[in-house]
Design a protein around this motif. Structure first.
Motif, PDB file in Angstrom:
ATOM      1  N   ILE A  12    -104.009  45.165-101.376  1.00 54.63           N
ATOM      2  CA  ILE A  12    -104.958  44.495-100.470  1.00 54.63           C
ATOM      3  C   ILE A  12    -104.550  43.030-100.337  1.00 54.63           C
ATOM      4  O   ILE A  12    -104.460  42.302-101.325  1.00 54.63           O
ATOM      5  CB  ILE A  12    -106.411  44.628-100.962  1.00 54.63           C
ATOM      6  CG1 ILE A  12    -106.755  46.119-101.152  1.00 54.63           C
ATOM      7  CG2 ILE A  12    -107.369  43.978 -99.963  1.00 54.63           C
ATOM      8  CD1 ILE A  12    -108.192  46.397-101.562  1.00 54.63           C
ATOM      9  N   GLY A  18    -100.109  39.109 -97.338  1.00 53.66           N
ATOM     10  CA  GLY A  18     -99.487  37.789 -97.231  1.00 53.66           C
ATOM     11  C   GLY A  18     -98.147  37.772 -97.940  1.00 53.66           C
ATOM     12  O   GLY A  18     -97.516  38.817 -98.152  1.00 53.66           O
ATOM     13  N   VAL A  43    -103.240  46.746 -97.067  1.00 54.04           N
ATOM     14  CA  VAL A  43    -104.464  46.487 -96.299  1.00 54.04           C
ATOM     15  C   VAL A  43    -104.626  44.991 -96.043  1.00 54.04           C
ATOM     16  O   VAL A  43    -104.367  44.188 -96.940  1.00 54.04           O
ATOM     17  CB  VAL A  43    -105.715  46.943 -97.107  1.00 54.04           C
ATOM     18  CG1 VAL A  43    -106.980  46.858 -96.254  1.00 54.04           C
ATOM     19  CG2 VAL A  43    -105.527  48.340 -97.656  1.00 54.04           C
ATOM     20  N   CYS A  57     -98.809  26.991-103.877  1.00 46.10           N
ATOM     21  CA  CYS A  57     -99.143  27.291-105.280  1.00 46.10           C
ATOM     22  C   CYS A  57     -99.326  26.058-106.156  1.00 46.10           C
ATOM     23  O   CYS A  57    -100.416  25.822-106.668  1.00 46.10           O
ATOM     24  CB  CYS A  57     -98.076  28.199-105.882  1.00 46.10           C
ATOM     25  SG  CYS A  57     -98.125  29.841-105.167  1.00 46.10           S
TER      26      CYS A  57
HETATM   27  P1  NAD Z   1    -101.593  34.603 -98.148  1.00 45.58           P
HETATM   28  O1  NAD Z   1    -102.632  33.693 -97.652  1.00 45.58           O
HETATM   29  O2  NAD Z   1    -100.215  34.550 -97.576  1.00 45.58           O
HETATM   30  O3  NAD Z   1    -102.092  36.123 -97.994  1.00 45.58           O
HETATM   31  C1  NAD Z   1    -103.365  36.568 -98.342  1.00 45.58           C
HETATM   32  C2  NAD Z   1    -103.747  37.696 -97.382  1.00 45.58           C
HETATM   33  O4  NAD Z   1    -104.974  38.267 -97.815  1.00 45.58           O
HETATM   34  C3  NAD Z   1    -103.950  37.225 -95.940  1.00 45.58           C
HETATM   35  O5  NAD Z   1    -103.128  37.989 -95.078  1.00 45.58           O
HETATM   36  C4  NAD Z   1    -105.443  37.490 -95.676  1.00 45.58           C
HETATM   37  O6  NAD Z   1    -105.684  37.880 -94.342  1.00 45.58           O
HETATM   38  C5  NAD Z   1    -105.718  38.626 -96.659  1.00 45.58           C
HETATM   39  N1  NAD Z   1    -107.123  38.782 -97.063  1.00 45.58           N
HETATM   40  C6  NAD Z   1    -107.971  37.818 -97.505  1.00 45.58           C
HETATM   41  N2  NAD Z   1    -109.148  38.375 -97.829  1.00 45.58           N
HETATM   42  C7  NAD Z   1    -109.046  39.701 -97.620  1.00 45.58           C
HETATM   43  C8  NAD Z   1    -109.931  40.807 -97.788  1.00 45.58           C
HETATM   44  N3  NAD Z   1    -111.169  40.635 -98.279  1.00 45.58           N
HETATM   45  N4  NAD Z   1    -109.483  42.029 -97.470  1.00 45.58           N
HETATM   46  C9  NAD Z   1    -108.226  42.198 -96.997  1.00 45.58           C
HETATM   47  N5  NAD Z   1    -107.353  41.195 -96.826  1.00 45.58           N
HETATM   48  C10 NAD Z   1    -107.755  39.959 -97.130  1.00 45.58           C
HETATM   49  O7  NAD Z   1    -101.562  34.386 -99.714  1.00 45.58           O
HETATM   50  P2  NAD Z   1    -100.298  34.515-100.687  1.00 45.58           P
HETATM   51  O8  NAD Z   1     -99.422  33.323-100.556  1.00 45.58           O
HETATM   52  O9  NAD Z   1     -99.690  35.879-100.543  1.00 45.58           O
HETATM   53  O10 NAD Z   1    -101.025  34.395-102.105  1.00 45.58           O
HETATM   54  C11 NAD Z   1    -101.864  35.419-102.600  1.00 45.58           C
HETATM   55  C12 NAD Z   1    -102.192  35.099-104.050  1.00 45.58           C
HETATM   56  O11 NAD Z   1    -100.985  35.139-104.819  1.00 45.58           O
HETATM   57  C13 NAD Z   1    -102.780  33.703-104.265  1.00 45.58           C
HETATM   58  O12 NAD Z   1    -103.713  33.762-105.315  1.00 45.58           O
HETATM   59  C14 NAD Z   1    -101.580  32.880-104.673  1.00 45.58           C
HETATM   60  O13 NAD Z   1    -101.936  31.780-105.463  1.00 45.58           O
HETATM   61  C15 NAD Z   1    -100.780  33.890-105.471  1.00 45.58           C
HETATM   62  N6  NAD Z   1     -99.328  33.623-105.502  1.00 45.58           N
HETATM   63  C16 NAD Z   1     -98.703  33.202-104.370  1.00 45.58           C
HETATM   64  C17 NAD Z   1     -97.320  32.972-104.416  1.00 45.58           C
HETATM   65  C18 NAD Z   1     -96.589  32.470-103.195  1.00 45.58           C
HETATM   66  O14 NAD Z   1     -95.451  32.052-103.345  1.00 45.58           O
HETATM   67  N7  NAD Z   1     -97.158  32.526-102.011  1.00 45.58           N
HETATM   68  C19 NAD Z   1     -96.601  33.194-105.601  1.00 45.58           C
HETATM   69  C20 NAD Z   1     -97.289  33.654-106.722  1.00 45.58           C
HETATM   70  C21 NAD Z   1     -98.658  33.868-106.652  1.00 45.58           C
END
Ligand code: NAD
Length: 451
Positions: A6, A9, A29, A266
């Motif tokens: 879910i 991103g 999702v 991050c």
């Molecule tokens: P992102 O914003 O790129 O993606 C998150 C996705 O979740 C979005 O597409 C959004 O539409 C979706 N979303 C939000 N609420 C939702 C719901 N209730 N149901 C379904 N979809 C929903 O975020 P990201 O960069 O992939 O980061 C996600 C997590 O991983 C964060 O906690 C981040 O700190 C962590 N993280 C990110 C990275 C990175 O490099 N981007 C690395 C390690 C950890």
């Protein structure tokens, strides 16, 4: 295994594609319908090397599907990953609204025995909260007593996310029970061939470990940036100092590149969230606060140096900026130092033209109505500009034609905020070179003349 991810991103989509590639049936999702349509059409909505091909291959192999309906997706799930964004709130703490909303949606949904795995970066105790929502059931929500909740923070780095997922340095699994440990051990086996990377611990420790890692990385960046500033002011050469530091095995050779400060989705938010967590247990977190202050100051020093170059007045100055993403090989502009600089320059009346190999659209979206000229090449945005500021160390900038730049830049100065260029190469074309932590000479100035 039947896997549901879910959040589609940077983390969720990479996880979904790589787990599908390993032979699992994966449903990814997202509540963003446009994103789901784009993904179903085989297009990745952001820039991540290698992900387009992986997505296309897995769609074709019928191992990867997209959904915007959680209930439909999770019906037969063995494992449900939560990879939802956890941005900063105004007080610095992590905003868990979307994640908790999703947990409540799951609690209201029928599905069988399974494991819910939190991949998002979350404060210590979040898995406990989610377990309570799912297993005990809040008022009005159903109970799922046979659902296990595990923590599995993600450590991939944007720009090499697929590589990192294929060959992780470590896979942290936080669980208090045997069953999730056994299932996750099996799921991750293809990515841990010598069985040395899976690190099992309790959930709270796993949650904390992710913040600890990012705090350590941020600390190194702020430390080398502060050392670089001091070195420059003392007429010492930070590049040579870095060679000394890197040769010491106790220090190691990563994250020792002076620059304009860390950014991205991050480090800034996770450091703030950790400071907020520390506050809840009356820990002052002096060190963490200093890391953050040094980082903020780094961008200010660059701005002050540019202002100083123009005699203190930026009004009407034409400034070309190369690089919009917070680092190369990604179009992620979240908390990008480049966008902060651009906003500051515009506020002071400068005219900005900017170029980035992949992040222009993301930057346009983030900067909104700001009047910036975006170009299709580095040289195009330098036409008529007074100076150039290099904010992201993209490979294509390494082969810059300084002769051409010298013809284009009216004020013959380059602010090399990533220490990319060789001072003598610029000097040969009469270009003034501002860089970090270097011995100052008329042709070679250090960034942070004013401080
Ligand atoms: P992102 O914003 O790129 O993606 C998150 C996705 O979740 C979005 O597409 C959004 O539409 C979706 N979303 C939000 N609420 C939702 C719901 N209730 N149901 C379904 N979809 C929903 O975020 P990201 O960069 O992939 O980061 C996600 C997590 O991983 C964060 O906690 C981040 O700190 C962590 N993280 C990110 C990275 C990175 O490099 N981007 C690395 C390690 C950890």
């Amino acid at each position: 295994m039947n896997v549901v991810v879910i959040g589609a991103g940077y983390v969720g989509l990479v996880t979904a594609c790589c787990l599908a590639e390993a032979g699992n049936q994966v449903v990814c999702v997202d509540h963003d319908i446009d994103k789901i349509k784009t993904l179903e059409a085989g297009q990745v909505p952001f820039h991540e090397p290698g992900l387009d091909k992986l997505l296309g291959d897995q769609l074709q192999a019928n191992r990867l599907f997209f959904e915007n309906n959680v209930a439909r997706a999770v019906r037969n799930a063995d494992i449900i990953f939560l990879a939802i964004g956890t941005p900063s709130q105004s007080n610095g703490s992590a905003n868990l609204d979307n994640l908790l909303h999703c947990a409540k949606e799951l609690a209201n949904t029928a599905f069988g025995d399974c494991i819910v795995v939190i991949k998002s970066t979350v404060p210590v105790g979040t898995a406990d909260r989610i377990e309570e929502i799912l297993n005990v059931g809040e008022a009005g929500y159903g109970a799922h007593p046979r659902v296990f909740v595990a923590s599995n923070p993600e450590f991939l780095a944007e720009g090499r996310a697929v590589k990192d997922f294929h060959a992780p340095c470590r896979i942290v699994v936080g669980t208090n029970e045997d069953y999730p440990a056994t299932v996750l051990d099996e799921l991750y086996a293809p990515f841990d061939p010598d069985r040395s990377r899976l690190l099992f611990m309790d959930r709270r420790t796993a949650e904390f470990a992710k913040y600890a890692c990012n705090a350590m990385l941020a600390a190194r960046i702020s430390m080398i940036n502060e050392l670089s500033d001091i070195a420059g002011r003392l007429n010492a050469d930070i590049q040579a100092v870095c060679r000394v530091l890197k040769s010491d095995p106790r220090i190691g050779d990563s994250y020792l590149y002076p620059g304009v400060g860390y950014g991205g989705s991050c480090l800034p938010k996770d450091l703030c969230a950790l400071i907020a967590c520390a506050g809840t247990v009356q820990e002052p977190a002096y060190m963490l606060r200093s890391i953050e202050r040094v980082n903020r100051r780094q961008g200010q020093l660059l701005l002050e140096t540019i202002r100083h170059h123009f005699g203190g007045q930026l009004e009407g100055r034409r400034i070309a900026v190369w690089g919009l993403s917070f680092k190369p090989d990604t179009d992620d502009v979240r908390a990008s130092p480049s966008l902060t600089l651009i906003q500051n320059l515009l506020e002071e009346g400068a005219l900005v033209s900017a170029y980035d190999p992949v992040a222009t659209i993301a930057a346009q979206r983030a900067l909104g109505a700001a009047s910036i000229i975006f170009g299709r090449s580095g040289m195009e945005v330098c036409k008529g500009a007074d100076v150039l500021v290099v904010m992201t160390e993209w490979d294509e900038f390494k082969t810059t034609d300084f002769g051409k730049l010298a013809e284009l830049l009216q004020s013959h100065a380059i602010f090399d905020a990533r220490n990319m260029f060789d001072a003598s190469a610029l000097q040969a074309y009469g270009l003034q070179h501002y860089r970090l932590g270097q011995i100052a000479s008329p042709a070679n100035q250090q960034i942070a003349l004013v401080g």
